[in-house]
Design a protein around this motif. Structure first.
Motif, PDB file in Angstrom:
ATOM      1  N   VAL A 100       0.845  -1.133   0.144  1.00 49.73           N
ATOM      2  CA  VAL A 100       0.054  -0.050  -0.099  1.00 49.73           C
ATOM      3  C   VAL A 100       0.740   1.227   0.099  1.00 49.73           C
ATOM      4  CG1 VAL A 100      -1.701   1.199   1.409  1.00 49.73           C
ATOM      5  CG2 VAL A 100      -2.034  -1.169   0.987  1.00 49.73           C
ATOM      6  N   THR A 101       1.947   1.255   0.832  1.00 54.51           N
ATOM      7  CA  THR A 101       2.913   2.480   0.846  1.00 54.51           C
ATOM      8  C   THR A 101       3.491   2.646  -0.552  1.00 54.51           C
ATOM      9  OG1 THR A 101       3.091   2.057   3.290  1.00 54.51           O
ATOM     10  CG2 THR A 101       4.790   3.307   2.193  1.00 54.51           C
ATOM     11  N   GLY A 102       3.964   1.599  -1.026  1.00 55.09           N
ATOM     12  CA  GLY A 102       4.753   1.733  -2.275  1.00 55.09           C
ATOM     13  C   GLY A 102       3.681   2.305  -3.591  1.00 55.09           C
ATOM     14  N   GLY A 103       2.451   1.920  -3.369  1.00 52.70           N
ATOM     15  CA  GLY A 103       1.579   2.283  -4.438  1.00 52.70           C
ATOM     16  C   GLY A 103       1.391   3.767  -4.151  1.00 52.70           C
ATOM     17  N   ALA A 104       1.333   4.070  -2.923  1.00 51.95           N
ATOM     18  CA  ALA A 104       1.078   5.520  -2.568  1.00 51.95           C
ATOM     19  C   ALA A 104       2.405   6.561  -2.926  1.00 51.95           C
ATOM     20  CB  ALA A 104       0.775   5.771  -1.044  1.00 51.95           C
ATOM     21  N   TRP A 105       3.492   5.967  -2.577  1.00 50.58           N
ATOM     22  CA  TRP A 105       4.564   6.618  -3.121  1.00 50.58           C
ATOM     23  C   TRP A 105       4.847   6.997  -4.541  1.00 50.58           C
ATOM     24  CZ3 TRP A 105       3.509   8.205   1.049  1.00 50.58           C
ATOM     25  CH2 TRP A 105       3.950   7.904   2.206  1.00 50.58           C
ATOM     26  N   MET A 106       4.486   5.566  -5.504  1.00 49.97           N
ATOM     27  CA  MET A 106       4.669   5.827  -6.800  1.00 49.97           C
ATOM     28  C   MET A 106       3.466   6.942  -7.500  1.00 49.97           C
ATOM     29  SD  MET A 106       5.013   1.768  -7.618  1.00 49.97           S
ATOM     30  CE  MET A 106       4.292   1.826  -9.169  1.00 49.97           C
ATOM     31  N   SER A 107       2.275   6.840  -6.883  1.00 44.07           N
ATOM     32  CA  SER A 107       1.250   8.064  -7.232  1.00 44.07           C
ATOM     33  C   SER A 107       1.916   9.506  -6.833  1.00 44.07           C
ATOM     34  CB  SER A 107       0.062   7.568  -6.512  1.00 44.07           C
ATOM     35  OG  SER A 107      -0.832   8.491  -6.684  1.00 44.07           O
ATOM     36  N   TYR A 108       2.388   9.320  -5.716  1.00 42.58           N
ATOM     37  CA  TYR A 108       2.692  10.728  -5.149  1.00 42.58           C
ATOM     38  C   TYR A 108       3.989  11.275  -6.217  1.00 42.58           C
ATOM     39  CZ  TYR A 108       4.149  14.773  -2.198  1.00 42.58           C
ATOM     40  OH  TYR A 108       4.622  16.079  -1.671  1.00 42.58           O
ATOM     41  N   GLY A 109       4.781  10.451  -6.436  1.00 43.14           N
ATOM     42  CA  GLY A 109       6.089  10.697  -7.336  1.00 43.14           C
ATOM     43  C   GLY A 109       5.420  11.095  -8.653  1.00 43.14           C
ATOM     44  N   ALA A 110       4.567  10.398  -9.171  1.00 42.10           N
ATOM     45  CA  ALA A 110       4.010  11.054 -10.532  1.00 42.10           C
ATOM     46  C   ALA A 110       3.507  12.141 -10.303  1.00 42.10           C
ATOM     47  CB  ALA A 110       3.041   9.814 -10.938  1.00 42.10           C
ATOM     48  N   HIS A 111       2.692  12.329  -9.384  1.00 41.87           N
ATOM     49  CA  HIS A 111       1.991  13.905  -9.090  1.00 41.87           C
ATOM     50  C   HIS A 111       3.052  15.020  -9.136  1.00 41.87           C
ATOM     51  CE1 HIS A 111      -0.346  17.035  -7.662  1.00 41.87           C
ATOM     52  NE2 HIS A 111       0.411  16.983  -6.347  1.00 41.87           N
ATOM     53  N   ILE A 112       4.165  14.662  -8.234  1.00 40.02           N
ATOM     54  CA  ILE A 112       5.049  15.922  -8.041  1.00 40.02           C
ATOM     55  C   ILE A 112       5.954  15.831  -9.323  1.00 40.02           C
ATOM     56  CG2 ILE A 112       5.138  15.638  -5.428  1.00 40.02           C
ATOM     57  CD1 ILE A 112       7.607  14.565  -5.529  1.00 40.02           C
ATOM     58  N   SER A 113       6.183  14.837 -10.146  1.00 38.20           N
ATOM     59  CA  SER A 113       7.009  15.185 -11.296  1.00 38.20           C
ATOM     60  C   SER A 113       6.149  15.808 -12.387  1.00 38.20           C
ATOM     61  CB  SER A 113       7.244  13.666 -11.879  1.00 38.20           C
ATOM     62  OG  SER A 113       8.106  12.903 -11.074  1.00 38.20           O
ATOM     63  N   ILE A 114       4.860  15.514 -12.471  1.00 40.62           N
ATOM     64  CA  ILE A 114       4.061  16.300 -13.364  1.00 40.62           C
ATOM     65  C   ILE A 114       3.466  17.697 -12.977  1.00 40.62           C
ATOM     66  CG2 ILE A 114       1.811  16.256 -14.832  1.00 40.62           C
ATOM     67  CD1 ILE A 114       2.521  12.940 -14.530  1.00 40.62           C
ATOM     68  N   GLN A 115       2.911  17.605 -11.887  1.00 40.52           N
ATOM     69  CA  GLN A 115       2.340  18.914 -11.307  1.00 40.52           C
ATOM     70  C   GLN A 115       2.227  19.123  -9.916  1.00 40.52           C
ATOM     71  OE1 GLN A 115      -1.948  18.677 -12.016  1.00 40.52           O
ATOM     72  NE2 GLN A 115      -2.079  21.035 -12.309  1.00 40.52           N
ATOM     73  N   PRO A 116       3.527  19.355  -9.381  1.00 40.43           N
ATOM     74  CA  PRO A 116       3.631  19.754  -8.153  1.00 40.43           C
ATOM     75  C   PRO A 116       3.050  20.932  -7.459  1.00 40.43           C
ATOM     76  CG  PRO A 116       5.703  20.418  -9.051  1.00 40.43           C
ATOM     77  CD  PRO A 116       4.852  19.788 -10.149  1.00 40.43           C
ATOM     78  N   ARG A 117       2.548  20.847  -6.209  1.00 42.38           N
ATOM     79  CA  ARG A 117       1.711  21.977  -5.645  1.00 42.38           C
ATOM     80  C   ARG A 117       2.696  23.096  -5.116  1.00 42.38           C
ATOM     81  NH1 ARG A 117       0.850  19.599  -0.887  1.00 42.38           N
ATOM     82  NH2 ARG A 117       0.075  21.665  -0.055  1.00 42.38           N
ATOM     83  N   TYR A 118       2.185  24.094  -5.287  1.00 42.97           N
ATOM     84  CA  TYR A 118       3.188  25.293  -4.897  1.00 42.97           C
ATOM     85  C   TYR A 118       3.852  25.267  -3.561  1.00 42.97           C
ATOM     86  CZ  TYR A 118       4.125  30.290  -3.974  1.00 42.97           C
ATOM     87  OH  TYR A 118       5.023  31.376  -3.613  1.00 42.97           O
ATOM     88  N   GLY A 119       2.806  24.841  -2.610  1.00 38.95           N
ATOM     89  CA  GLY A 119       3.406  24.715  -1.221  1.00 38.95           C
ATOM     90  C   GLY A 119       4.594  23.591  -1.054  1.00 38.95           C
ATOM     91  N   THR A 120       4.152  22.696  -1.625  1.00 41.84           N
ATOM     92  CA  THR A 120       5.341  21.726  -1.814  1.00 41.84           C
ATOM     93  C   THR A 120       6.842  22.132  -2.105  1.00 41.84           C
ATOM     94  OG1 THR A 120       3.824  19.786  -2.093  1.00 41.84           O
ATOM     95  CG2 THR A 120       6.173  19.432  -2.412  1.00 41.84           C
ATOM     96  N   VAL A 121       6.742  22.893  -3.491  1.00 43.86           N
ATOM     97  CA  VAL A 121       7.767  23.187  -3.943  1.00 43.86           C
ATOM     98  C   VAL A 121       8.516  24.322  -3.137  1.00 43.86           C
ATOM     99  CG1 VAL A 121       8.724  24.850  -5.923  1.00 43.86           C
ATOM    100  CG2 VAL A 121       7.102  23.047  -6.405  1.00 43.86           C
TER     101      VAL A 121
END
Length: 142
Positions: free
Chosen positions: A22-43
């Motif tokens: 479950v954690t691995g799936g979540a991290w893969m999803s998050y990684g794809a998200h921050i690669s393509i469209q990171p949130r301003y607050g994260t950056v």
């Protein structure tokens, strides 16, 4: 038939493997998200890390670590160290990055993300430690 497959899957994974899956799936999803469209607050919050590598590179780190957690989720305890690392390293890295961001002139609101990210790593560690097999020590009778 589906029940049998689920029972076999559970027998293989147990809590430890399911946590990695479950954690691995979540991290893969998050990684794809921050690669393509990171949130301003994260950056803003992880600014010190962006001096080392751009956001798509950090997204790839999350993807690779997540994939390691997924792949090693079916491994037996003791053989799943790379998966455990893949599950724990990214949120710890993010917690440290937010701590640095809050203290060295990044985003002063970054402190609010330290505990949530660090808690992910701690919860995974609790499951890993709590599910390690017990060692049986033979005591010779004399």
């Amino acid at each position: 038939m589906i029940r049998t497959a689920l029972a076999r899957c559970w027998q293989r994974l147990q809590r430890r493997g399911l946590t990695l899956l479950v954690t691995g799936g979540a991290w893969m999803s998050y990684g794809a998200h921050i690669s393509i469209q990171p949130r301003y607050g994260t950056v803003r919050g992880i600014g010190p890390l962006l001096d080392l590598m751009p956001m798509p590179g950090w997204g790839l780190v999350w993807l690779v670590c997540g994939a390691a957690a997924v792949v090693f989720s079916a491994a037996r305890p003791g053989h799943d160290v790379l998966g455990i690392g893949g599950a724990i390293v990214p949120p710890l890295l993010w917690a440290v990055a937010y701590a640095l961001g809050a203290t060295v002139g990044g985003d002063p609101k970054a402190w609010g993300a330290i505990a949530p990210w660090a808690s992910h790593a701690v919860v995974i560690l609790i499951v890993v430690v709590g599910t390690r097999p017990r060692k049986v020590v033979m005591v010779p009778h004399g």
